[in-house]
Write an enzyme that holds these catalytic residues in place. Sequence first.
Site, PDB file in Angstrom:
ATOM      1  N   ASP A  92      47.214 -66.934  23.864  1.00 26.83           N
ATOM      2  CA  ASP A  92      46.323 -65.879  23.403  1.00 26.83           C
ATOM      3  C   ASP A  92      45.033 -65.964  24.214  1.00 26.83           C
ATOM      4  O   ASP A  92      44.780 -66.950  24.902  1.00 26.83           O
ATOM      5  CB  ASP A  92      46.065 -65.968  21.899  1.00 26.83           C
ATOM      6  CG  ASP A  92      45.468 -67.291  21.462  1.00 26.83           C
ATOM      7  OD1 ASP A  92      44.872 -67.982  22.298  1.00 26.83           O
ATOM      8  OD2 ASP A  92      45.592 -67.628  20.276  1.00 26.83           O
ATOM      9  N   SER A  93      44.238 -64.933  24.164  1.00 25.95           N
ATOM     10  CA  SER A  93      43.081 -64.839  25.053  1.00 25.95           C
ATOM     11  C   SER A  93      41.948 -65.769  24.662  1.00 25.95           C
ATOM     12  O   SER A  93      41.022 -66.001  25.437  1.00 25.95           O
ATOM     13  CB  SER A  93      42.552 -63.405  25.082  1.00 25.95           C
ATOM     14  OG  SER A  93      41.959 -63.082  23.829  1.00 25.95           O
ATOM     15  N   GLY A  94      42.004 -66.296  23.431  1.00 30.34           N
ATOM     16  CA  GLY A  94      40.886 -67.064  22.906  1.00 30.34           C
ATOM     17  C   GLY A  94      39.870 -66.193  22.197  1.00 30.34           C
ATOM     18  O   GLY A  94      38.885 -66.699  21.660  1.00 30.34           O
ATOM     19  N   GLY A  95      40.118 -64.887  22.187  1.00 30.48           N
ATOM     20  CA  GLY A  95      39.167 -63.977  21.562  1.00 30.48           C
ATOM     21  C   GLY A  95      38.943 -64.264  20.093  1.00 30.48           C
ATOM     22  O   GLY A  95      37.817 -64.227  19.599  1.00 30.48           O
ATOM     23  N   GLN A 188      43.400 -53.028  17.946  1.00 29.46           N
ATOM     24  CA  GLN A 188      42.427 -53.391  16.932  1.00 29.46           C
ATOM     25  C   GLN A 188      42.157 -52.166  16.044  1.00 29.46           C
ATOM     26  O   GLN A 188      42.816 -51.158  16.176  1.00 29.46           O
ATOM     27  CB  GLN A 188      41.144 -53.921  17.580  1.00 29.46           C
ATOM     28  CG  GLN A 188      41.278 -55.310  18.193  1.00 29.46           C
ATOM     29  CD  GLN A 188      41.498 -56.401  17.150  1.00 29.46           C
ATOM     30  OE1 GLN A 188      41.295 -56.214  15.948  1.00 29.46           O
ATOM     31  NE2 GLN A 188      41.939 -57.564  17.610  1.00 29.46           N
ATOM     32  N   ASP A 275      53.287 -65.369  15.017  1.00 31.32           N
ATOM     33  CA  ASP A 275      52.851 -66.751  15.230  1.00 31.32           C
ATOM     34  C   ASP A 275      51.871 -67.135  14.145  1.00 31.32           C
ATOM     35  O   ASP A 275      51.209 -66.273  13.559  1.00 31.32           O
ATOM     36  CB  ASP A 275      52.182 -66.914  16.598  1.00 31.32           C
ATOM     37  CG  ASP A 275      50.715 -66.494  16.551  1.00 31.32           C
ATOM     38  OD1 ASP A 275      49.850 -67.396  16.498  1.00 31.32           O
ATOM     39  OD2 ASP A 275      50.423 -65.285  16.546  1.00 31.32           O
ATOM     40  N   CYS A 313      68.735 -76.014   3.122  1.00 35.07           N
ATOM     41  CA  CYS A 313      68.271 -76.194   4.498  1.00 35.07           C
ATOM     42  C   CYS A 313      69.104 -77.249   5.223  1.00 35.07           C
ATOM     43  O   CYS A 313      69.496 -78.262   4.636  1.00 35.07           O
ATOM     44  CB  CYS A 313      66.796 -76.599   4.493  1.00 35.07           C
ATOM     45  SG  CYS A 313      66.083 -76.780   6.146  1.00 35.07           S
ATOM     46  N   CYS A 315      67.958 -78.641   8.260  1.00 34.93           N
ATOM     47  CA  CYS A 315      67.120 -79.284   9.273  1.00 34.93           C
ATOM     48  C   CYS A 315      67.238 -80.804   9.195  1.00 34.93           C
ATOM     49  O   CYS A 315      67.779 -81.367   8.236  1.00 34.93           O
ATOM     50  CB  CYS A 315      65.656 -78.855   9.112  1.00 34.93           C
ATOM     51  SG  CYS A 315      64.754 -79.694   7.790  1.00 34.93           S
ATOM     52  N   CYS A 318      65.786 -82.376   5.946  1.00 39.92           N
ATOM     53  CA  CYS A 318      66.548 -82.154   4.712  1.00 39.92           C
ATOM     54  C   CYS A 318      67.892 -82.874   4.708  1.00 39.92           C
ATOM     55  O   CYS A 318      68.420 -83.197   3.642  1.00 39.92           O
ATOM     56  CB  CYS A 318      66.753 -80.661   4.493  1.00 39.92           C
ATOM     57  SG  CYS A 318      65.218 -79.793   4.042  1.00 39.92           S
ATOM     58  N   HIS A 344      60.519 -79.451   9.070  1.00 39.80           N
ATOM     59  CA  HIS A 344      61.167 -78.593   8.077  1.00 39.80           C
ATOM     60  C   HIS A 344      60.538 -77.207   8.025  1.00 39.80           C
ATOM     61  O   HIS A 344      61.250 -76.183   8.033  1.00 39.80           O
ATOM     62  CB  HIS A 344      61.094 -79.235   6.696  1.00 39.80           C
ATOM     63  CG  HIS A 344      61.465 -78.288   5.606  1.00 39.80           C
ATOM     64  ND1 HIS A 344      62.769 -77.891   5.367  1.00 39.80           N
ATOM     65  CD2 HIS A 344      60.692 -77.594   4.713  1.00 39.80           C
ATOM     66  CE1 HIS A 344      62.792 -77.025   4.373  1.00 39.80           C
ATOM     67  NE2 HIS A 344      61.541 -76.823   3.963  1.00 39.80           N
TER      68      HIS A 344
END
Length: 381
Positions: A92-95, A188, A275, A313, A315, A318, A344
């Site tokens: 990401d841009s860091g904005g 935006q 994300d 689950c 994973c 688990c 997990h």
Amino acid sequence: MTLFACTTDATCGSARALTYTTAHGDFRTPMFMPVGTLATVKGLMPSTLTDLGAQVVLANTYHLSMRPGIEVIQEAGGIHRFMNYPGPMLTDSGGFQVFSLADTVKLSDDGVSFKSIYDGSNIHWTPEDNMRIQEAIGADIIMQLDQCAPYPAEKSFVEKAVDYSSAWAKRCLAAHTRADQALFGIVQGGMHLDLRLESIRRLREIEEDSMAAGERRFDGFGIGGYSVGEDHEVMFETLGDVAQALPEDRPRYLMGVGNPTTLVRAVAVGVDMFDCVLPTRTARMGTAFSSTGRMNMRNAKFTHDFTPLDHACTCYTCTNFTRAYLRHLVKQDEMLGGILLSIHNIHFLLDLMRRAREAVIAGEYDAFVAEWMASSAANDY
């Protein structure tokens, strides 16, 4: 291999299943991306992320530009070699990080000025600076510099954020030179649908002018400025209209959202990528996602519970450890507790999106949403 080719594998209502090509491989949507802010997903080996089925991992431009600095990452051969992660990556841009430091930030048409959280030094970024930094870091997908408005905010403030973000989008597109790197524009506009649609109109106009001049277009679009303090029901008042106003032939990325129920609902209105630090941050606090809702592993009721963390689950956590053992680790502040819960929680979101994709391809996404919303977990996130 055609870089940034975007294939629609299936649709079900507004939900989509895409395949997108990058220099480090394809990824398939709907998709959740683990966040590795400082070139590491906290507590997890890069090989663990691969084993979990992570397709894209994030890193953060703001933090990496400060520590260790882009010169070190360039000397290492780019972010993939620096952290030894072979798959697609996004910065990401860091904005968002810059604008979270509201007390020190100064905006102008030229860019943004702020103080480093590391040493207090004064820093100024133009959109061109931001592109140079992200190109040096070398992720497969980078984001334009934008201004993320807080919530609540006066509409006049949000309007100005759209103005800045649009102007900077144009300069980022013109400054970006790496052919092996996708650039996403960012929408935006806060909670105001008219400003969101105006932001999209300007992004489309910018790329149309660029293409008319024989230059490139945006390779996808981020939807920023949501999940900044508003109730998610407020977000959904406009999110569907925003997603549908974006081009059908490129990915739509809802930035900074990791709530399982929100992911399921957002896919239904046409979002492809997500994300968030939520799964690992909550894991380090002793909280696990599960098919029945959140689980606070500090609770005494787990002291003698020798069953798996989540019976549904598969994973590593688990299938190998009990609730009693995990509670013991969390209560003793053992780092293994945070690691196992992070494994997990990330698996939970990756698997949720894998099943969402299967439902889209099968033409059964409405039923998938209905089943999730009827579950005991739905209202617990």
